[in-house]
Design a protein around this motif. Sequence first.
Motif, PDB file in Angstrom:
ATOM      1  N   PRO A 189       0.798  -1.239   0.000  1.00  0.00           N
ATOM      2  CA  PRO A 189       0.000   0.000   0.000  1.00  0.00           C
ATOM      3  C   PRO A 189       0.825   1.282   0.000  1.00  0.00           C
ATOM      4  O   PRO A 189       0.441   2.263  -0.635  1.00  0.00           O
ATOM      5  CB  PRO A 189      -0.830  -0.115   1.281  1.00  0.00           C
ATOM      6  N   THR A 190       1.965   1.281   0.706  1.00  0.00           N
ATOM      7  CA  THR A 190       2.751   2.524   0.807  1.00  0.00           C
ATOM      8  C   THR A 190       3.242   3.025  -0.554  1.00  0.00           C
ATOM      9  O   THR A 190       2.965   4.172  -0.927  1.00  0.00           O
ATOM     10  CB  THR A 190       3.933   2.345   1.785  1.00  0.00           C
ATOM     11  N   PRO A 191       3.980   2.218  -1.345  1.00  0.00           N
ATOM     12  CA  PRO A 191       4.394   2.720  -2.660  1.00  0.00           C
ATOM     13  C   PRO A 191       3.216   2.967  -3.595  1.00  0.00           C
ATOM     14  O   PRO A 191       3.263   3.880  -4.427  1.00  0.00           O
ATOM     15  CB  PRO A 191       5.305   1.605  -3.200  1.00  0.00           C
ATOM     16  N   ALA A 192       2.148   2.172  -3.460  1.00  0.00           N
ATOM     17  CA  ALA A 192       0.967   2.378  -4.310  1.00  0.00           C
ATOM     18  C   ALA A 192       0.350   3.750  -4.049  1.00  0.00           C
ATOM     19  O   ALA A 192      -0.025   4.470  -4.981  1.00  0.00           O
ATOM     20  CB  ALA A 192      -0.058   1.274  -4.053  1.00  0.00           C
ATOM     21  N   VAL A 193       0.252   4.130  -2.769  1.00  0.00           N
ATOM     22  CA  VAL A 193      -0.274   5.450  -2.407  1.00  0.00           C
ATOM     23  C   VAL A 193       0.646   6.549  -2.947  1.00  0.00           C
ATOM     24  O   VAL A 193       0.184   7.549  -3.512  1.00  0.00           O
ATOM     25  CB  VAL A 193      -0.422   5.582  -0.872  1.00  0.00           C
ATOM     26  N   LEU A 194       1.945   6.350  -2.794  1.00  0.00           N
ATOM     27  CA  LEU A 194       2.914   7.358  -3.236  1.00  0.00           C
ATOM     28  C   LEU A 194       2.904   7.549  -4.750  1.00  0.00           C
ATOM     29  O   LEU A 194       3.059   8.668  -5.243  1.00  0.00           O
ATOM     30  CB  LEU A 194       4.320   6.945  -2.782  1.00  0.00           C
ATOM     31  N   ILE A 195       2.697   6.467  -5.481  1.00  0.00           N
ATOM     32  CA  ILE A 195       2.755   6.530  -6.943  1.00  0.00           C
ATOM     33  C   ILE A 195       1.430   6.986  -7.555  1.00  0.00           C
ATOM     34  O   ILE A 195       1.409   7.818  -8.470  1.00  0.00           O
ATOM     35  CB  ILE A 195       3.173   5.159  -7.522  1.00  0.00           C
ATOM     36  N   MET A 224      -9.108   4.970  -1.714  1.00  0.00           N
ATOM     37  CA  MET A 224      -7.850   4.380  -2.164  1.00  0.00           C
ATOM     38  C   MET A 224      -7.292   3.406  -1.133  1.00  0.00           C
ATOM     39  O   MET A 224      -6.901   2.278  -1.482  1.00  0.00           O
ATOM     40  CB  MET A 224      -6.827   5.500  -2.417  1.00  0.00           C
ATOM     41  N   VAL A 225      -7.263   3.806   0.143  1.00  0.00           N
ATOM     42  CA  VAL A 225      -6.711   2.939   1.191  1.00  0.00           C
ATOM     43  C   VAL A 225      -7.582   1.700   1.375  1.00  0.00           C
ATOM     44  O   VAL A 225      -7.072   0.588   1.539  1.00  0.00           O
ATOM     45  CB  VAL A 225      -6.563   3.717   2.518  1.00  0.00           C
ATOM     46  N   PHE A 226      -8.913   1.860   1.336  1.00  0.00           N
ATOM     47  CA  PHE A 226      -9.835   0.718   1.438  1.00  0.00           C
ATOM     48  C   PHE A 226      -9.527  -0.277   0.324  1.00  0.00           C
ATOM     49  O   PHE A 226      -9.447  -1.492   0.560  1.00  0.00           O
ATOM     50  CB  PHE A 226     -11.283   1.209   1.334  1.00  0.00           C
ATOM     51  N   ASN A 227      -9.349   0.247  -0.885  1.00  0.00           N
ATOM     52  CA  ASN A 227      -9.049  -0.597  -2.047  1.00  0.00           C
ATOM     53  C   ASN A 227      -7.739  -1.351  -1.838  1.00  0.00           C
ATOM     54  O   ASN A 227      -7.673  -2.578  -2.031  1.00  0.00           O
ATOM     55  CB  ASN A 227      -8.951   0.301  -3.285  1.00  0.00           C
TER      56      ASN A 227
END
Length: 435
Positions: free
Chosen positions: A339-345, A368-371
């Motif tokens: 989740p961390t890199p996905a959120v950042l990107i 986004m975080v729920f997904n």
Amino acid sequence: MDQALFIGLIMLICVVIMLVMGVPISISIGAASVIAMLVILPFENAMTTASQKVFSGVNSFSLLAIPFFILAGNIMNNGGIAIRLVNCAKVLSGRMPGALAQTNVVANMLFGAISGSGVAAAAAIGGTLGPLEEKEGYAKEYVAAVNIASAPTGMLIPPSNTLIVYSTVAGSVSVSALFMAGYIPGLVWGLGVMVIAGFMASKRGYRANEKLTLKTALITFLEAIPSLLLIVIVIGGILKGVFTATEGSAIAVVYSLVLSFCYKSLKVKDLPQILLDSAKMSAIVIFMIGVSSIMSWVMGFARIPEIISNGLIGLTDNKIIILLLMNLILLLVGTFMDPTPAVLIFTPIFLPICTSFGMHPVHFGIMMVFNLCIGTITPPVGPILFTGCKVANVKIEEVFKILIPYFAVTIVLLLLVTFVPELSMTVPNMLGLIK
């Protein structure tokens, strides 16, 4: 070939090749970004820019909350706080079908509400309740599935490390507003898991716990109050403006440390190992944020977010279809990316599109975080999936088929979170946190 497309393909191909070779995802992202950077900048400039972006990416006061919350979670895991939350959850789950499994769900929500980590919840609560459930005759794969499916609630119910990362990337989004917005979606996720767990328990003939007397229930709840007070102190202090989320995370460490010593469950000799484990986990997250900052810069320099945004809007101007496409992309990304890199990107790519048709950044952040929480329980990467299986000592293929109904429920709930803004926005609006 268009330069942006060429750079995007270079990064994608490099990341895929390195992941197939077994290279850790953080190193894959960093190396792929630097290789792409060398296409557009001279070597010296590329190296200087890359190092600057790593530093600026992690040079954030709010990000300091992450290592503190990780440390607080590890202290609680070793300091007798988890078992008291489990006992409290037993009282709250009552005599529902498969009561010990329902206890697992409630305990994961409570532990997540203190530690902010789904992986920590899966390890601590699964390790505590798993043997008890097996002793009662529950199948290992059923026990593991319930624990895995409910652990991600800790990433939604505050404090949440993932929401802190999103707040940093999104810019002016309030951490307090995001924290409050996560409550209802997190609770709804937990309730959805409880319904499926109860239905499966009834089919399998798993009985409820023995009836608790009022006296026992009262004593158990009173014993858990000091642990539960941590939620009130940290979240209440942040909301009241007494301290920031980062300061609140430091208070969580001190409080959990004092409480663990009071319970006599933690010894001074245990602290070096706890600090080392927390440092390792924090380093992984912070390093991921740093290297993802390089990728974000490369994509911004090549105007990739703008191109993707124009492509989506050019494909359709229907808000519903755009949101469905975004969710589909994030679901696919979440299966192989943390989740961390996905959120950042993906925040810089998707957030401007959503705000252009009136979606609030807080609502988008929760969606986004729920997904991405669904991705944490999905192979091939799924950190919570692997942790839950390891704790329960079962194979992934045995658990995965039982997880299918939970996937179905969480995807339905994702659609509700996406298209019913009130699920995310009601609490922060009531508290005056949305401007």
